[in-house]
Scaffold this motif. Structure first.
Motif, short mmCIF file in Angstrom:
data_model
loop_
_atom_site.label_atom_id
_atom_site.label_comp_id
_atom_site.label_asym_id
_atom_site.label_seq_id
_atom_site.Cartn_x
_atom_site.Cartn_y
_atom_site.Cartn_z
N TRP A 312 0.83 -1.20 0.00
CA TRP A 312 0.00 0.00 0.00
C TRP A 312 0.87 1.25 0.00
O TRP A 312 0.58 2.21 -0.73
CB TRP A 312 -0.93 0.02 1.22
N VAL A 313 1.93 1.28 0.80
CA VAL A 313 2.78 2.46 0.88
C VAL A 313 3.47 2.71 -0.47
O VAL A 313 3.57 3.86 -0.93
CB VAL A 313 3.83 2.32 2.00
N VAL A 314 3.92 1.65 -1.12
CA VAL A 314 4.56 1.80 -2.44
C VAL A 314 3.56 2.34 -3.47
O VAL A 314 3.90 3.18 -4.31
CB VAL A 314 5.15 0.45 -2.90
N ASP A 315 2.33 1.86 -3.38
CA ASP A 315 1.30 2.32 -4.33
C ASP A 315 0.80 3.72 -4.02
O ASP A 315 0.12 4.34 -4.84
CB ASP A 315 0.11 1.35 -4.32
N ASN A 316 1.13 4.22 -2.83
CA ASN A 316 0.68 5.56 -2.41
C ASN A 316 1.88 6.33 -1.86
O ASN A 316 2.01 6.50 -0.65
CB ASN A 316 -0.41 5.44 -1.34
N PRO A 317 2.75 6.80 -2.75
CA PRO A 317 4.00 7.45 -2.32
C PRO A 317 3.73 8.58 -1.32
O PRO A 317 2.85 9.42 -1.52
CB PRO A 317 4.56 8.00 -3.64
N GLY A 318 4.50 8.57 -0.25
CA GLY A 318 4.34 9.57 0.78
C GLY A 318 3.23 9.27 1.76
O GLY A 318 3.04 10.01 2.73
N GLY A 319 2.49 8.18 1.53
CA GLY A 319 1.36 7.85 2.39
C GLY A 319 1.79 7.15 3.67
O GLY A 319 2.90 6.65 3.80
N LEU A 320 0.86 7.13 4.62
CA LEU A 320 1.11 6.51 5.91
C LEU A 320 0.03 5.48 6.19
O LEU A 320 -1.17 5.77 6.07
CB LEU A 320 1.08 7.56 7.03
N ILE A 321 0.43 4.27 6.55
CA ILE A 321 -0.53 3.24 6.94
C ILE A 321 -0.34 2.94 8.43
O ILE A 321 0.76 2.65 8.88
CB ILE A 321 -0.39 1.96 6.09
N CYS A 322 -1.42 3.09 9.19
CA CYS A 322 -1.43 2.76 10.61
C CYS A 322 -2.04 1.38 10.76
O CYS A 322 -3.20 1.18 10.41
CB CYS A 322 -2.25 3.79 11.39
N CYS A 323 -1.27 0.43 11.26
CA CYS A 323 -1.70 -0.96 11.27
C CYS A 323 -2.06 -1.40 12.69
O CYS A 323 -1.30 -1.21 13.63
CB CYS A 323 -0.60 -1.85 10.71
N LEU A 324 -3.25 -2.00 12.80
CA LEU A 324 -3.75 -2.50 14.08
C LEU A 324 -3.50 -4.00 14.12
O LEU A 324 -4.17 -4.78 13.42
CB LEU A 324 -5.25 -2.20 14.21
N VAL A 325 -2.53 -4.40 14.92
CA VAL A 325 -2.10 -5.80 14.98
C VAL A 325 -1.82 -6.19 16.42
O VAL A 325 -1.63 -5.33 17.29
CB VAL A 325 -0.84 -6.03 14.11
#
Length: 424
Positions: A312-325
């Protein structure tokens, strides 16, 4: 390119080299006893370093419904001869700024390690998501950062086959109840849907995409029953797009320490509980699942979550993914976070780990701390959490005289980058 057969051989060799607790000892009690001794003996290959936290450290409890205000701390690991990690108090607003990753435009991932049954943890997650979203939006509006406002929330509790369902939910095409039904929540996750619902609703309100991270149960069941060779090649490639990196990760010296401290005791605890006779899909096994297949399922799970977040980050340059794990996948680098770092190294993507409301159980080998002991420790005053694990240099044997020397330290694995405690 590493072939599937070569990959399986590498994993087998890694298990033989690293999982000495399982191969050398015959009972769970002996395994856990050895794990604890190696963690506390000064000369062991797995040397933990602990620190006292405030006596108000809360217990993860699904029934607790207190405010989501919090205190936060940065872990400062120490690989010197002192092996003396420190906790530094950090202002919650400053932590939000750090997690928002608005100091540059490379983007990355934040891993919010949770206890699945903890209302406190889920409130913190919802608060972080909203605050980070608002901070990134504000920074973009005033042009004070190169960052953009692309943001997503990754979910361990949703399997990848249900990504279209998540997309429909965020697009407001289905209801909360339809989301629960269509992702087969009751069948595939078990933990309370209501605990997560405010997070899902907040993401829909802010139009933040939800990203499924987890392996499909059907595929994980194949691995638990037959090992990685039991998974069709196209399915394996879906979860492991980087087989070379996947294989190399298992060769790391520190990973052997991680396996001995985290995964091996977890396997023995599962075995003692009598829950290794069936796969995740309910397939009955003739005998207890072997450690190799348990291990294969675990690393497939971690690799899938890391690779889906990375994609997801590669497909959305500059984006941030917050992961709930789960916190167990976040701690001590060897789970998801180290895998994401491996994938993201070339792009220099950020990777930040946070454990929410950590307890004694979170930082010790599975089964070495009883729930009653955990509660008693938390209630009695300051509590020692393991903040780092020491691992040895290549060529230094665990338990040898040489392993006791400070210069034999190969490095340390920090519990996480930050700890966050709900204020009671």
């Amino acid at each position: 390119m590493v072939s599937l057969n070569t990959l399986c051989i590498i994993i087998t060799l890694t298990l033989a080299a690293s999982c000495t607790l399982v191969s050398a000892l015959s009972t769970r009690r002996e395994v856990l006893g050895s794990a604890v001794r190696s963690a506390t003996a000064a000369g062991s290959g797995v040397l933990v370093s602990s620190v006292s936290l405030p006596s108000s450290l809360p217990i993860a409890n699904a029934d607790d419904d207190t405010s989501s205000a919090f205190s936060s701390y940065q872990i400062n690991p120490d690989a010197s001869s002192k092996l003396d990690p420190k906790l530094t108090s950090i202002d919650p607003n400053k932590l939000t700024q750090i997690l928002s990753k608005t100091s540059g435009n490379q983007g990355g991932a934040v891993w919010l390690g949770e206890h699945h049954n903890s209302v406190k943890d889920h409130k913190l997650q919802a608060q972080f998501i909203q605050n980070i979203y608002q901070h990134r939006k504000q920074q973009q509006k005033f042009g004070s950062s190169n960052s953009n406002n692309k943001m997503a929330v990754g979910l361990e509790m949703i399997q990848v086959q249900f990504q279209p369902v998540l997309d429909r939910y965020i697009a407001k095409q289905i209801s909360d109840e339809e989301l629960k039904e269509q992702v087969q929540w009751e069948k595939r996750w078990f933990w309370s849907f209501d605990g997560y619902l405010p997070i899902f609703q907040k993401c829909r309100e802010l139009n933040i995409p939800l990203i499924a991270l987890n392996v499909d149960s059907e595929d994980l069941g194949l691995v638990e029953a037959n090992g990685l060779p039991g998974l069709p090649r196209d399915k394996l490639q879906k979860y492991v797009p980087d087989p070379n990196g996947f294989a190399q990760f298992a060769r790391n010296r520190y990973y052997k320490t991680y396996v001995d401290y985290v995964i091996s005791p977890s396997y023995e605890l599962h075995k003692e509980m009598g829950i290794l006779r069936t796969t995740i899909t309910g397939q009955l096994l003739e005998e207890d699942m072997s450690f190799a297949r348990f291990f294969s399922g675990r690393i497939l799970w971690d690799e899938s979550m890391a690779s889906n977040a990375y994609r997801w980050v590669v497909d959305n340059p500059g984006g941030l993914i917050c992961c709930l794990v789960g916190a167990d996948h976040v701690k001590f680098t060897g789970g998801i976070t180290g895998r994401f770092q491996r994938m993201a190294k070339e792009q220099q993507l950020d990777c930040t780990s946070v454990i929410l409301n950590p307890t004694l159980i979170d930082t010790r080998p599975s089964g070495s701390v009883s729930m009653l002991s955990n509660v008693a420790a938390l209630a009695s005053g300051p509590n020692d959490l393991t903040l780092q694990l020491r691992y040895l240099k290549e060529g230094v044997a665990v338990g040898s005289e040489e392993s006791r020397l400070p210069e034999s330290t190969g490095g340390v694995l920090a519990l996480a980058d930050y700890l966050v405690l709900s204020d009671v």
